[in-house]
Design a protein around this motif. Structure first.
Motif, short mmCIF file in Angstrom:
data_model
loop_
_atom_site.label_atom_id
_atom_site.label_comp_id
_atom_site.label_asym_id
_atom_site.label_seq_id
_atom_site.Cartn_x
_atom_site.Cartn_y
_atom_site.Cartn_z
N GLU A 206 -56.94 -12.39 -10.66
CA GLU A 206 -56.85 -11.36 -9.62
C GLU A 206 -55.42 -10.89 -9.37
OE1 GLU A 206 -59.90 -10.86 -7.87
OE2 GLU A 206 -59.13 -9.30 -6.55
N VAL A 207 -54.46 -11.80 -9.38
CA VAL A 207 -53.16 -11.43 -8.82
C VAL A 207 -51.94 -11.70 -9.71
CG1 VAL A 207 -52.68 -13.59 -7.57
CG2 VAL A 207 -51.89 -11.43 -6.61
N CYS A 208 -52.07 -12.61 -10.68
CA CYS A 208 -50.87 -13.04 -11.40
C CYS A 208 -50.47 -12.10 -12.53
CB CYS A 208 -51.06 -14.46 -11.94
SG CYS A 208 -51.15 -15.68 -10.62
N ASP A 209 -49.17 -12.00 -12.75
CA ASP A 209 -48.64 -11.26 -13.91
C ASP A 209 -48.50 -12.20 -15.10
OD1 ASP A 209 -48.04 -8.99 -12.23
OD2 ASP A 209 -46.35 -10.15 -11.49
N ALA A 210 -48.24 -13.48 -14.81
CA ALA A 210 -48.01 -14.47 -15.86
C ALA A 210 -48.54 -15.80 -15.36
CB ALA A 210 -46.51 -14.58 -16.15
N ALA A 211 -48.75 -16.72 -16.27
CA ALA A 211 -49.27 -18.02 -15.86
C ALA A 211 -48.79 -19.12 -16.79
CB ALA A 211 -50.80 -17.99 -15.84
N THR A 212 -48.81 -20.34 -16.24
CA THR A 212 -48.47 -21.53 -17.00
C THR A 212 -49.59 -22.54 -16.83
OG1 THR A 212 -46.09 -21.20 -16.76
CG2 THR A 212 -46.82 -23.45 -17.18
N LEU A 213 -50.05 -23.08 -17.94
CA LEU A 213 -51.07 -24.12 -17.90
C LEU A 213 -50.40 -25.47 -18.11
CD1 LEU A 213 -54.09 -25.06 -17.99
CD2 LEU A 213 -54.04 -24.57 -20.44
N LEU A 214 -50.57 -26.37 -17.12
CA LEU A 214 -50.00 -27.72 -17.21
C LEU A 214 -51.09 -28.72 -17.54
CD1 LEU A 214 -47.74 -28.24 -14.02
CD2 LEU A 214 -47.01 -27.63 -16.33
N ALA A 215 -50.74 -29.74 -18.32
CA ALA A 215 -51.63 -30.89 -18.52
C ALA A 215 -50.73 -32.10 -18.72
CB ALA A 215 -52.53 -30.68 -19.72
N ASP A 216 -51.03 -33.17 -18.00
CA ASP A 216 -50.25 -34.41 -18.11
C ASP A 216 -48.75 -34.18 -18.01
OD1 ASP A 216 -52.59 -35.87 -18.45
OD2 ASP A 216 -52.60 -35.49 -20.62
N GLY A 217 -48.34 -33.32 -17.09
CA GLY A 217 -46.91 -33.10 -16.85
C GLY A 217 -46.20 -32.27 -17.89
N ILE A 219 -46.15 -28.47 -20.33
CA ILE A 219 -46.67 -27.11 -20.44
C ILE A 219 -47.51 -27.00 -21.71
CG2 ILE A 219 -46.04 -24.69 -20.81
CD1 ILE A 219 -43.60 -25.13 -19.06
N VAL A 220 -48.77 -26.66 -21.52
CA VAL A 220 -49.65 -26.44 -22.66
C VAL A 220 -49.43 -25.02 -23.20
CG1 VAL A 220 -52.07 -26.28 -23.42
CG2 VAL A 220 -51.39 -27.99 -21.72
N GLU A 221 -49.31 -24.08 -22.26
CA GLU A 221 -49.11 -22.69 -22.65
C GLU A 221 -48.55 -21.92 -21.45
OE1 GLU A 221 -52.67 -20.70 -23.87
OE2 GLU A 221 -51.59 -19.03 -24.76
N SER A 222 -47.74 -20.89 -21.74
CA SER A 222 -47.15 -20.11 -20.67
C SER A 222 -46.87 -18.71 -21.17
CB SER A 222 -45.84 -20.78 -20.22
OG SER A 222 -45.26 -20.05 -19.18
N GLY A 223 -46.99 -17.73 -20.30
CA GLY A 223 -46.62 -16.38 -20.71
C GLY A 223 -47.25 -15.31 -19.84
N PRO A 224 -46.79 -14.07 -20.01
CA PRO A 224 -47.41 -12.96 -19.30
C PRO A 224 -48.88 -12.85 -19.72
CG PRO A 224 -45.36 -12.27 -20.35
CD PRO A 224 -45.67 -13.64 -20.86
N LEU A 225 -49.77 -12.56 -18.76
CA LEU A 225 -51.20 -12.52 -19.08
C LEU A 225 -51.50 -11.54 -20.19
CD1 LEU A 225 -53.01 -12.83 -15.64
CD2 LEU A 225 -52.11 -14.59 -17.16
N ALA A 226 -50.78 -10.41 -20.19
CA ALA A 226 -51.03 -9.39 -21.21
C ALA A 226 -50.79 -9.94 -22.62
CB ALA A 226 -50.14 -8.17 -20.96
N ASP A 227 -49.84 -10.89 -22.75
CA ASP A 227 -49.60 -11.51 -24.06
C ASP A 227 -50.61 -12.61 -24.34
OD1 ASP A 227 -47.42 -9.89 -24.00
OD2 ASP A 227 -45.94 -11.50 -23.77
N VAL A 228 -50.84 -13.43 -23.31
CA VAL A 228 -51.70 -14.60 -23.46
C VAL A 228 -53.10 -14.22 -23.94
CG1 VAL A 228 -52.93 -16.33 -22.09
CG2 VAL A 228 -50.46 -16.05 -21.81
N VAL A 229 -53.64 -13.17 -23.34
CA VAL A 229 -55.05 -12.85 -23.63
C VAL A 229 -55.28 -12.38 -25.06
CG1 VAL A 229 -55.67 -12.34 -21.26
CG2 VAL A 229 -54.84 -10.50 -22.71
N THR A 230 -54.24 -11.91 -25.73
CA THR A 230 -54.44 -11.45 -27.09
C THR A 230 -54.02 -12.50 -28.13
OG1 THR A 230 -52.30 -10.34 -27.02
CG2 THR A 230 -54.22 -9.00 -26.49
N ARG A 231 -53.60 -13.70 -27.64
CA ARG A 231 -53.25 -14.78 -28.58
C ARG A 231 -54.54 -15.45 -29.05
NH1 ARG A 231 -49.01 -17.86 -24.79
NH2 ARG A 231 -47.40 -16.28 -24.88
N PRO A 232 -54.77 -15.49 -30.36
CA PRO A 232 -55.99 -16.16 -30.81
C PRO A 232 -55.93 -17.65 -30.49
CG PRO A 232 -54.79 -15.10 -32.65
CD PRO A 232 -53.95 -14.94 -31.44
N GLY A 233 -57.03 -18.18 -30.00
CA GLY A 233 -57.11 -19.62 -29.73
C GLY A 233 -56.33 -20.08 -28.52
N SER A 234 -55.88 -19.15 -27.67
CA SER A 234 -55.08 -19.51 -26.50
C SER A 234 -55.89 -20.30 -25.47
CB SER A 234 -54.52 -18.23 -25.87
OG SER A 234 -54.44 -18.36 -24.48
#
Ligand SMILES: Nc1ncnc2c1ncn2[C@@H]1O[C@H](COP(=O)(O)OP(=O)(O)OP(=O)(O)O)[C@@H](O)[C@H]1O
Ligand SMILES: [Mg+2]
Length: 325
Positions: A206-217, A219-234
């Motif tokens: 709804e609101v974010c321009d970018a996001a970071t996914l954390l697991a076990d302390g 960063i699993v993945e991070s980036g602007p949503l516009a980039d993230v969504v077109t990454r295969p297997g993201s």
């Protein structure tokens, strides 16, 4: 605006060390709305506590609005914290004070003269859409209105950064959307940097321009949503646009495919799938994320023709994410 360099936080406990953050490096530019997502225990709250210097990192540095908060003295830290606004899931207003008095409180602490406080409080009430409710007591306000007061209070000292820890988790979905729209509106008007910690992927959508996914302390993945969504297997993209679960039972060869970009690219991808005789859709989802359209589908592909079918779909611009072959 916010820079984290190789941030590590280790808690000593009786049963040994707990590594809550394990080498986090992250850059959040000014004016960005950045979502931090991750499962329970991933380190989200530890991260936000390090940003406010409520917690000192074990190693690494935290730079907010030009100041290295991890290295400031207590006195300097009090100054620096005024440049950081905090919004929590539970607003914790003074019940015996009006909305206006709650918002005035941090101004009084910061030494703003009484006469100026009233003007500033009214501006803040107007900003959050409560211009005529300054005299109301918390008990007379709805949950969403209380959160608006919380946001106004957090903005009182003109912070450069707004940190939100689960700001909408106690609210229903309509109110959530209104509060998120307010946060975006505040960012647009004030140019403030916003970090939102949330376990709700809907908030990020709804609101974010970018996001970071954390697991076990980490960063699993991070980036602007516009980039993230077109990454295969993201993994972030999969978390943000989940395809409805399909029973594996009698499905022979499920394949996950995705496409991202303009609406025409989604239409093109759907056409390629629809006109492919040896594949059919068993589930799918289409969303808009960070201004980009993203579609994700589970296809049942006939076994014998698998390589040829996937080749044709790939040629049509679809990313094959989950190729069991
Ligand atoms: N004060 C503490 N002492 C010891 N361990 C801690 C402390 N605070 C957090 N931890 C541990 O650090 C890890 C990360 O915790 P954290 O609270 O940051 O997770 P979180 O992502 O905010 O989870 P949740 O979504 O449940 O709020 C967990 O393993 C937790 O048990
Ligand atoms: Mg937490």
């Amino acid at each position: 605006m916010i820079t984290l360099q190789d941030l590590r936080k280790v808690y000593p406990t009786r049963s040994g060390e707990v590594v809550a953050l394990d080498g986090i490096s992250l850059e959040i530019p000014q004016g960005q709305i950045h979502g931090i997502v991750g499962q329970s225990g991933a380190g989200k709250s530890t991260l936000i506590r390090c940003l406010t210097a409520l917690e000192r990192p074990t190693t690494g540095s935290v730079i907010v609005d030009g100041a290295e908060v991890s290295a400031l003295s207590e006195a300097m830290l009090r100054q620096a914290r005024r440049r950081i606004g905090m919004v929590f899931q539970h607003v914790n207003l003074f019940e015996a004070r009006t909305a206006a008095a709650n918002i005035a409180y941090p101004l009084a602490i910061a030494g703003v003269p009484r006469a100026q406080r009233a003007t500033r409080v009214q501006e803040l009430l107007d900003l959050v859409g409560l211009g005529d409710r300054g005299d109301a007591y918390p008990a007379q306000l709805s949950g969403g209105q209380k959160q608006r007061v919380g946001i106004a209070r957090a903005l009182a000292t003109e912070p450069a950064v707004l940190l939100c820890d689960e700001p909408t988790s106690a609210l229903d979905s309509t109110t959530t959307r209104q509060i998120l729209r307010l946060i975006r509106d505040v960012r647009d008007r004030l140019g403030i940097t916003v970090v939102i910690i949330t376990h709700e992927t809907a908030v990020v959508r709804e609101v974010c321009d970018a996001a970071t996914l954390l697991a076990d302390g980490r960063i699993v993945e991070s980036g602007p949503l516009a980039d993230v969504v077109t990454r295969p297997g993201s993994p972030l993209s999969q978390a943000l646009v989940p395809v409805p679960d399909v029973g594996v039972g009698d499905q022979r060869a499920l394949v996950q495919v995705s496409a991202g970009g303009a609406q025409t690219q989604i239409a093109h991808a759907m056409h390629a799938i629809a006109t492919e005789p040896d594949a059919h859709v068993v589930a799918g989802a289409i969303e808009t994320l960070g201004g980009v359209r993203v579609g994700r589908w589970h296809l049942d592909v006939a076994d014998g023709d698998r390589v040829a079918v996937l080749g044709r779909l790939r040629a049509a611009g679809l990313a094959i994410e989950d190729d069991a072959a």
